[in-house]
Motif scaffolding. Sequence first.
Motif, mmCIF file in Angstrom:
data_model
loop_
_atom_site.group_PDB
_atom_site.id
_atom_site.type_symbol
_atom_site.label_atom_id
_atom_site.label_comp_id
_atom_site.label_asym_id
_atom_site.label_seq_id
_atom_site.Cartn_x
_atom_site.Cartn_y
_atom_site.Cartn_z
ATOM 1 N N GLY A 219 0.853 -1.197 -0.078
ATOM 2 C CA GLY A 219 -0.118 -0.025 0.075
ATOM 3 C C GLY A 219 0.800 1.356 -0.020
ATOM 4 O O GLY A 219 0.587 2.348 -0.507
ATOM 5 N N SER B 5 0.945 4.123 -2.963
ATOM 6 C CA SER B 5 0.572 5.531 -2.605
ATOM 7 C C SER B 5 1.542 6.755 -2.855
ATOM 8 O O SER B 5 1.249 8.177 -2.899
ATOM 9 C CB SER B 5 0.007 5.665 -1.315
ATOM 10 O OG SER B 5 0.841 5.361 -0.386
ATOM 11 N N THR C 47 -7.581 3.054 -5.269
ATOM 12 C CA THR C 47 -6.975 1.723 -4.909
ATOM 13 C C THR C 47 -7.799 1.124 -3.877
ATOM 14 O O THR C 47 -8.259 -0.081 -4.132
ATOM 15 C CB THR C 47 -5.609 1.744 -4.659
ATOM 16 O OG1 THR C 47 -4.591 2.142 -5.549
ATOM 17 C CG2 THR C 47 -4.966 0.244 -4.255
ATOM 18 N N LEU C 48 -8.040 1.921 -2.878
ATOM 19 C CA LEU C 48 -8.979 1.336 -1.831
ATOM 20 C C LEU C 48 -10.465 0.988 -2.219
ATOM 21 O O LEU C 48 -10.874 0.120 -2.054
ATOM 22 C CB LEU C 48 -8.837 2.169 -0.869
ATOM 23 C CG LEU C 48 -7.735 2.207 0.311
ATOM 24 C CD1 LEU C 48 -7.714 3.351 1.414
ATOM 25 C CD2 LEU C 48 -7.211 1.152 0.903
ATOM 26 N N LEU D 79 -10.183 -2.216 -4.435
ATOM 27 C CA LEU D 79 -9.945 -3.504 -3.361
ATOM 28 C C LEU D 79 -11.481 -3.522 -3.025
ATOM 29 O O LEU D 79 -11.761 -5.021 -2.953
ATOM 30 C CB LEU D 79 -9.054 -3.025 -2.499
ATOM 31 C CG LEU D 79 -7.437 -2.893 -2.662
ATOM 32 C CD1 LEU D 79 -6.726 -2.354 -1.429
ATOM 33 C CD2 LEU D 79 -7.011 -4.447 -3.371
ATOM 34 N N ALA D 80 -12.096 -2.852 -2.437
ATOM 35 C CA ALA D 80 -13.376 -3.020 -1.822
ATOM 36 C C ALA D 80 -14.485 -3.657 -2.886
ATOM 37 O O ALA D 80 -15.209 -4.538 -2.676
ATOM 38 C CB ALA D 80 -14.144 -1.603 -1.164
ATOM 39 N N LEU E 275 -7.519 -5.245 3.546
ATOM 40 C CA LEU E 275 -7.812 -4.106 3.146
ATOM 41 C C LEU E 275 -7.408 -3.066 4.177
ATOM 42 O O LEU E 275 -7.162 -2.118 4.082
ATOM 43 C CB LEU E 275 -9.477 -4.101 3.379
ATOM 44 C CG LEU E 275 -10.338 -2.916 2.976
ATOM 45 C CD1 LEU E 275 -10.132 -2.449 1.547
ATOM 46 C CD2 LEU E 275 -11.567 -3.180 2.867
ATOM 47 N N MET F 58 -3.414 -2.760 3.572
ATOM 48 C CA MET F 58 -3.414 -1.712 2.402
ATOM 49 C C MET F 58 -3.747 -0.420 2.618
ATOM 50 O O MET F 58 -3.323 0.590 2.448
ATOM 51 C CB MET F 58 -4.224 -2.214 1.266
ATOM 52 C CG MET F 58 -3.770 -3.363 0.577
ATOM 53 S SD MET F 58 -2.282 -3.294 -0.458
ATOM 54 C CE MET F 58 -3.004 -2.349 -1.896
ATOM 55 N N SER F 59 -4.818 -0.354 3.533
ATOM 56 C CA SER F 59 -5.058 1.160 4.038
ATOM 57 C C SER F 59 -4.080 1.880 5.101
ATOM 58 O O SER F 59 -3.710 3.142 4.870
ATOM 59 C CB SER F 59 -6.389 1.008 5.005
ATOM 60 O OG SER F 59 -7.442 0.609 4.233
ATOM 61 N N ILE G 288 -1.254 2.831 2.714
ATOM 62 C CA ILE G 288 -1.556 3.841 1.800
ATOM 63 C C ILE G 288 -1.606 5.226 2.714
ATOM 64 O O ILE G 288 -0.956 6.154 2.254
ATOM 65 C CB ILE G 288 -2.796 3.729 1.273
ATOM 66 C CG1 ILE G 288 -2.814 2.697 0.005
ATOM 67 C CG2 ILE G 288 -3.494 5.124 0.788
ATOM 68 C CD1 ILE G 288 -4.140 2.511 -0.594
#
Length: 366
Positions: free
Chosen positions: A59, A63, A78-79, A82-83, A149, A152-153, A156
């Motif tokens: 992530g 970013s 990107t988020l 992914l969702a 998720l 990755m958050s 980022i």
Amino acid sequence: MGTAPRTAVIGAGTRLKSWLANPRLLLAIKTSIAVGLAWVIAHLVPGVADEYPYYAPLGALISVSPTLMSSVRRGAQTLAALAIGILLAGAIIIFWEPNVFTISVAVGAGVLIAGSRWLTAGGEYVAVAALFVLIIGGQNADAYSIGYLVQMSVGIAVGLIVNVTILPPLNFSGAAIQLIEFRSQLSSHLHDIGKALVESWPPEHEDWASRSGTLVDTADRVREAVAEADESRKLNPRAKLHRRNLEKDYEDLSSLETITFHVRDLTQVLAAAIWESPFPAELPQKLREPLSDTIHAVADALTLRNADEDVGEAVEVAEEALRILLERLDQQRDVDPSALSPAATAAMDLRRILATLQEATATAHA
């Protein structure tokens, strides 16, 4: 220390300074720092996300972009991707079961969704997320999806923080330099044409005749540089300390694009008059010198504009040269009108270039 060693040391220092000032180097350093921090922080995240720490560095890598706005845009998209990918995989798990067919369908749907206009930066992660959840997550898809998720958050977020705190880039100087170089290229091109017109006929100096495409390519690069400068100031705290009127840069660019159009037209017309290609035309000998003088004068005005000075006097000189050229045209009334068309067209292009230059200068000093 002798002259040669001193010169070598100065040269090495200049090259080192240039290398250290390279935006790509700064981006690489910030990305490395962000990835390292994300890896450390990932192990501190509680819950099931702790089992998937390797997604945090990914992530962070995603970013960190050359501008803050592009970092925010890429991170957010990107988020979102992914969702969406996780939801696609969830639908497969709930209503069907993962197999070759359903996985292929999920990936295909993800690729289609990735092509939407609001997922321009991170859209490819729709299909990636769906594939990872279905194949890697398997029976533990719920925990895997949450961990994927969340980490990755985290990555980022770390990347954005690093990008905003460590010298967020402003690309103002690049835009200014490109505009100056563009004017210099146009001026040099006009001088080359002016020189060719007073050489032995037909002139051997003909490189300028094939540069129309190069001028267009340069205009495109300058527009990209100004757009990058505009992008780099968005959300950038340094923009408050280093202000630049990018509206003026866009106006300068628009003027240069207009000038480029007329320079290209002038180039094509005169090249045809000299080498009779792609259509037959003529350029009477009596008009070559005054036309050359006018072209040189216009080129001088463009050069002076690069110094951000008032070009009024230079424009007056060019207008006087243009007046003499038009008088010579009027004196050629006994000549076949078709033989005067190249010079008349060139004179009109030069007049429009001067008008555009005057307007741009008046706007800059308003």
